[in-house]
Design an enzyme around this catalytic site. Structure first.
Site, PDB file in Angstrom:
ATOM      1  N   THR A  68      -1.342   7.476  -0.344  1.00 31.63           N
ATOM      2  CA  THR A  68      -2.645   7.369  -1.021  1.00 31.63           C
ATOM      3  C   THR A  68      -3.440   6.142  -0.563  1.00 31.63           C
ATOM      4  OG1 THR A  68      -1.758   5.981  -2.780  1.00 31.63           O
ATOM      5  CG2 THR A  68      -1.605   8.364  -3.113  1.00 31.63           C
ATOM      6  N   ASP A 122       0.818  -2.969  12.388  1.00 27.79           N
ATOM      7  CA  ASP A 122       1.241  -3.387  11.047  1.00 27.79           C
ATOM      8  C   ASP A 122       1.577  -4.879  11.088  1.00 27.79           C
ATOM      9  OD1 ASP A 122       2.984  -4.046   8.804  1.00 27.79           O
ATOM     10  OD2 ASP A 122       2.937  -1.899   8.375  1.00 27.79           O
ATOM     11  N   ASP A 143       5.066  -6.015   9.675  1.00 26.39           N
ATOM     12  CA  ASP A 143       6.169  -5.656  10.570  1.00 26.39           C
ATOM     13  C   ASP A 143       6.203  -6.559  11.799  1.00 26.39           C
ATOM     14  OD1 ASP A 143       7.226  -3.675   9.014  1.00 26.39           O
ATOM     15  OD2 ASP A 143       6.202  -2.027  10.040  1.00 26.39           O
ATOM     16  N   ARG A 145       0.856  -1.190   0.000  1.00 27.57           N
ATOM     17  CA  ARG A 145       0.000   0.000   0.000  1.00 27.57           C
ATOM     18  C   ARG A 145       0.885   1.230   0.000  1.00 27.57           C
ATOM     19  NH1 ARG A 145      -4.468   0.538   4.557  1.00 27.57           N
ATOM     20  NH2 ARG A 145      -2.674   0.794   5.887  1.00 27.57           N
TER      21      ARG A 145
HETATM   22  C1  PRP Z   1      -1.094  -4.607   4.732  1.00 26.32           C
HETATM   23  C2  PRP Z   1      -1.912  -5.870   4.906  1.00 26.32           C
HETATM   24  C3  PRP Z   1      -2.764  -5.858   3.673  1.00 26.32           C
HETATM   25  C4  PRP Z   1      -3.032  -4.399   3.457  1.00 26.32           C
HETATM   26  C5  PRP Z   1      -4.406  -4.078   3.946  1.00 26.32           C
HETATM   27  O1  PRP Z   1      -0.050  -4.813   3.861  1.00 26.32           O
HETATM   28  O2  PRP Z   1      -1.130  -7.021   5.051  1.00 26.32           O
HETATM   29  O3  PRP Z   1      -2.148  -6.435   2.525  1.00 26.32           O
HETATM   30  O4  PRP Z   1      -2.051  -3.685   4.226  1.00 26.32           O
HETATM   31  O5  PRP Z   1      -4.726  -2.755   3.679  1.00 26.32           O
HETATM   32  P1  PRP Z   1      -5.865  -2.330   2.652  1.00 26.32           P
HETATM   33  O6  PRP Z   1      -7.045  -3.205   2.942  1.00 26.32           O
HETATM   34  O7  PRP Z   1      -6.101  -0.887   2.989  1.00 26.32           O
HETATM   35  O8  PRP Z   1      -5.337  -2.509   1.257  1.00 26.32           O
HETATM   36  P2  PRP Z   1       1.095  -3.711   3.608  1.00 26.32           P
HETATM   37  O9  PRP Z   1       0.738  -2.875   2.435  1.00 26.32           O
HETATM   38  O10 PRP Z   1       1.385  -2.994   4.902  1.00 26.32           O
HETATM   39  O11 PRP Z   1       2.322  -4.592   3.135  1.00 26.32           O
HETATM   40  P3  PRP Z   1       3.162  -5.739   3.907  1.00 26.32           P
HETATM   41  O12 PRP Z   1       2.310  -6.972   3.886  1.00 26.32           O
HETATM   42  O13 PRP Z   1       4.369  -5.868   3.057  1.00 26.32           O
HETATM   43  O14 PRP Z   1       3.462  -5.276   5.304  1.00 26.32           O
HETATM   44  N1  URA Z   2      -2.349  -3.081   7.290  1.00 26.00           N
HETATM   45  C1  URA Z   2      -1.922  -3.501   8.506  1.00 26.00           C
HETATM   46  O1  URA Z   2      -0.937  -4.264   8.588  1.00 26.00           O
HETATM   47  N2  URA Z   2      -2.581  -3.078   9.585  1.00 26.00           N
HETATM   48  C2  URA Z   2      -3.640  -2.270   9.528  1.00 26.00           C
HETATM   49  O2  URA Z   2      -4.217  -1.917  10.582  1.00 26.00           O
HETATM   50  C3  URA Z   2      -4.065  -1.824   8.262  1.00 26.00           C
HETATM   51  C4  URA Z   2      -3.412  -2.259   7.155  1.00 26.00           C
END
Ligand code: PRP
Ligand code: URA
Length: 211
Positions: A110, A202, A205, A106
């Site tokens: 945005t 997160d 993380d 993400r």
């Molecule tokens: C997080 C999570 C989802 C997304 C959810 O991933 O694991 O994939 O955000 O958010 P949304 O419903 O608003 O799209 P992130 O983009 O943080 O990537 P990561 O898995 O690499 O930490």
């Molecule tokens: N992605 C995450 O990992 N946590 C949240 O709360 C939202 C998006």
């Protein structure tokens, strides 16, 4: 409030494990183990409609015609990165499943998802798909992942998440009303940064210890 395609787990083990997962003091090791365990429990629900056939087995007492899985082809698709944490739990329940990967992040400004990687089994269009990701926030990432799978000819798609915001579920119901969503818990709301509240922070993380 949600359609019958939204399956919210109503189980004390899931509720208990999610509470430990949400605790900011839970270690990376425990967090990973809990993600996997809750993934296994939700898989139990998400596979409830797998077709059965029968085979004859000789028990110590007699021959009996007994239920066995009909061998429907199946693939689990983690949304990278955080979705990787759920793969092990699904595979422990369905060891023969294939694994496709879809890389997405993400944009933190945005909140728009960006696909950076997609590697699927060759026959993915013939398989039932479970997309896995711990978090469903705005729903943008899950929407993009489901759209990618539909482009590849998949038509029986389920989504499995640990924690969802109502906003994300509502979004997916509008754009992909055919997709069953299996959710550990539905939280209160999204904050102004797109984080689920109370949530767990997160997920990527916390699984990979990258904060
Ligand atoms: C997080 C999570 C989802 C997304 C959810 O991933 O694991 O994939 O955000 O958010 P949304 O419903 O608003 O799209 P992130 O983009 O943080 O990537 P990561 O898995 O690499 O930490
Ligand atoms: N992605 C995450 O990992 N946590 C949240 O709360 C939202 C998006």
């Amino acid at each position: 409030m949600f359609s019958e395609k939204v399956h919210v787990m109503n189980h004390p083990l899931v509720a208990h494990k999610l509470t430990i997962l949400r605790d900011k003091n839970t270690s990376v090791k425990d967090f990973r183990e809990l993600v996997s365990e809750i993934g296994m429990l939700i898989t139990y629900e998400a596979t409830r409609d797998l077709p059965l056939t029968t085979k004859v087995v000789e028990t110590p007492l007699c021959k009996a015609e007994l239920p066995t899985l009909a061998g429907k082809k199946f693939a689990v698709v983690p949304i990278l990165r955080a979705g990787l944490g759920l793969v092990d739990g699904v595979l422990r329940m369905v060891p023969s499943a294939r694994v496709g990967h879809i890389g997405m992040f993400r944009d933190e400004e945005t909140l728009e998802p960006h696909v950076y990687f997609c590697k699927m089994p060759k026959d993915v269009a013939d398989r039932d798909i479970i997309i896995v990701d711990p978090m469903l926030a705005t729903g943008g990432s899950a929407d993009a992942a489901i759209t990618e799978m539909k482009k590849r000819g998949c038509h029986n798609i389920k989504l499995m998440v640990l924690v969802a915001a109502p906003e994300g579920i509502e979004h997916l119901q509008k754009v992909h009303p055919d997709v069953d969503i299996y959710v550990g818990a539905v939280d209160d709301h999204l904050n102004e940064h797109g984080y689920i509240v109370p949530g767990l922070g997160d997920a990527g993380d916390r699984i990979f210890g990258t904060k």
